[in-house]
Write a protein that holds these residues in place. Sequence first.
Motif, PDB file in Angstrom:
ATOM      1  N   GLU A  92      -2.655   0.373  -4.303  1.00 29.30           N
ATOM      2  CA  GLU A  92      -2.358  -1.014  -3.893  1.00 29.30           C
ATOM      3  C   GLU A  92      -1.775  -1.738  -5.080  1.00 29.30           C
ATOM      4  O   GLU A  92      -2.196  -1.526  -6.222  1.00 29.30           O
TER       5      GLU A  92
ATOM      6  N   THR B  95      -4.335   6.505  -1.978  1.00 33.63           N
ATOM      7  CA  THR B  95      -3.641   5.280  -1.603  1.00 33.63           C
ATOM      8  C   THR B  95      -3.728   4.263  -2.734  1.00 33.63           C
ATOM      9  O   THR B  95      -4.822   3.990  -3.234  1.00 33.63           O
TER      10      THR B  95
ATOM     11  N   LEU C 292       0.877  -1.187   0.000  1.00 35.58           N
ATOM     12  CA  LEU C 292       0.000   0.000   0.000  1.00 35.58           C
ATOM     13  C   LEU C 292       0.905   1.225   0.000  1.00 35.58           C
ATOM     14  O   LEU C 292       1.846   1.289   0.806  1.00 35.58           O
TER      15      LEU C 292
ATOM     16  N   ASP D 108       3.379   7.395   3.099  1.00 36.81           N
ATOM     17  CA  ASP D 108       3.633   6.151   3.832  1.00 36.81           C
ATOM     18  C   ASP D 108       3.616   4.973   2.858  1.00 36.81           C
ATOM     19  O   ASP D 108       2.910   5.015   1.845  1.00 36.81           O
TER      20      ASP D 108
ATOM     21  N   ASP E 245      -8.077   3.983  -2.168  1.00 40.56           N
ATOM     22  CA  ASP E 245      -8.657   4.945  -1.226  1.00 40.56           C
ATOM     23  C   ASP E 245      -8.207   6.355  -1.597  1.00 40.56           C
ATOM     24  O   ASP E 245      -7.077   6.547  -2.035  1.00 40.56           O
ATOM     25  N   THR E 246      -9.157   7.301  -1.438  1.00 38.51           N
ATOM     26  CA  THR E 246      -8.750   8.700  -1.631  1.00 38.51           C
ATOM     27  C   THR E 246      -9.324   9.537  -0.501  1.00 38.51           C
ATOM     28  O   THR E 246     -10.389   9.237   0.045  1.00 38.51           O
TER      29      THR E 246
ATOM     30  N   GLN F 236       0.785   5.427   0.001  1.00 40.69           N
ATOM     31  CA  GLN F 236      -0.049   6.606   0.184  1.00 40.69           C
ATOM     32  C   GLN F 236       0.732   7.849  -0.268  1.00 40.69           C
ATOM     33  O   GLN F 236       1.856   8.069   0.195  1.00 40.69           O
TER      34      GLN F 236
END
Lengths: 181, 370
Positions: free
Chosen positions: A144, A142, A109, A166, A135-136, A111
């Motif tokens: 994957e 983010t 993952l 991260d 994900d936002t 970010q």
Amino acid sequence: MTNNAVTSVRAHHTNAPQGTAKTHTLIISVVDRPGAVDRVVGVLRRRRSMLKSFALAPDTQPEVFRVTVQVQDAEVVIDHLVAQIRKIIDVQEVINVTAAQAVQLEIVLIQIATSTVQSADLIAAGQQAGATVVDTTPVAMTFEATGSPEEIDQVVAAFQSYPIHDIVRSGCVAMARLSSV
Amino acid sequence: MIAQAKRPVIMAGHGVILSNAYAELKAFAEKASVPVITTLLGLSALSDTHPLHIGMPGMHGPVHTNHAIGAADLIIGVGMRFDDRVTGDVSKFAPYAKLIHIDIDAAEMHKVKVATVPIVADARVALAALTATLEAGDHRDWLGEIRSWEQASDERGKQLQRSDELPDPISILGTIHKVTDGEAIVVSDVGQHQMWTARFYQWTRENSHITSGGLGTMGFALPAAMGVKMGVPDAPVWAVAGDGGIQMNIQELATLRQEGIAVKVAIMNNGYLGMVRQWQQFFHSRNYSETPMTGPDHVKLADAYGLKGIRVKRREEVEPAIREAMATEGSVIVEFIIEPEANVYPMVAPGKAITEMIEETAQEKANDDK
């Protein structure tokens, strides 16, 4: 325990030819009893194994955990390690698979802070690297990606020019290839 | 490999006893005509009186046994793990030998010595299978050579006593064997007496030697002997301990009394933590730090626990005392006042090869007497 750990004399290393260390993947099935996984970790720790990754999850069998661990060391040292882990009563099975015999995958993952980058550019770069958006938020996106540890290294490298907030890697999981029934 | 070897030795360990492979070991050794060394925990796996038995290896092993390992071209290790007290300096241990290593624990393979042939198996099954396929061998010349070293070193004569009057460890242990017709199970503690017991008691009864081995736990003998007696009530059980170690579980004398368990306890009292004192003598110029100990009056102590106590101060009293202990019902404590500075010889200094042994020489003795 990391690759950079200062190691002095380690068990069985007198028998190990110099410069023969390579990464071995061990698949360990351990019964889910209190302290059972601790014992496996204890053996790895006491023998000062050079851990590269460690992944733990429930097995398909009930009450069993499967631990996938990557250890960097010489063949003879790994053989002793396997023999010692097999001596733990709660351990049902230890398999040492090489990359050629097994499917090995890892998830990453990543970010990225989006305040200074164009989202469209970022998504395009992600697609090119084989990563998808999972994900936002108003300030971050983010990604994957799943692949072999080497592929994951490449994905991570592809994002280096962006403001990375991260990165987390799952550790490798492996499955022996069924080549004959 | 076994057929081609000129100077093979078998090293039999605790695994032989644990897998009940006495007959298989004997049959294998006899058919292959290979001398047998028994490790500390392997003692009594093969009777000491067997013509192929050549002793115990390692730090306090006899000269000929360690030289046999040093000269061997093949070691067949059965149920043993090449402990550091056996090997000394590993790089100089058995430098000419190939190794057939039979052990039930796969983790022991190649751990200390790389095995030429590793066999992960139960000792009994493996020995029976080897015996079945093996052609009869003949190594009498090799055995004869080892025996000539044994005679040349005259082991027993080397355990010099400065005093002819005090009880000495060899006669104490020999007398226990004699009085019990070798039927006793002997449990030793940790220290000099443990090595004397291992070396100078004649192990003729199978599985008659119990000691804590690599755990090295002082205080082991008394409670362990109690357990042995409960497990084998028909056998005479002797706990042999030093004056240091006996203190560590002395309260168990009360249990002996309470439960009516008959254990004969031999205390070799030299007024020191003797093994540590020996190291301080050899390696620290006799700087005896924290090793001298006065200890209690063991006869009065026995009395306090409601047991019989006997003190032996003279060599000629050894046999009557042991006979009296055996004739007495229940537990008996026999305290032997031995020479304060008696040493266990030979000794391999830590980190040395097992063929580099310290033996008591006339020179050393002269220095001692100054």
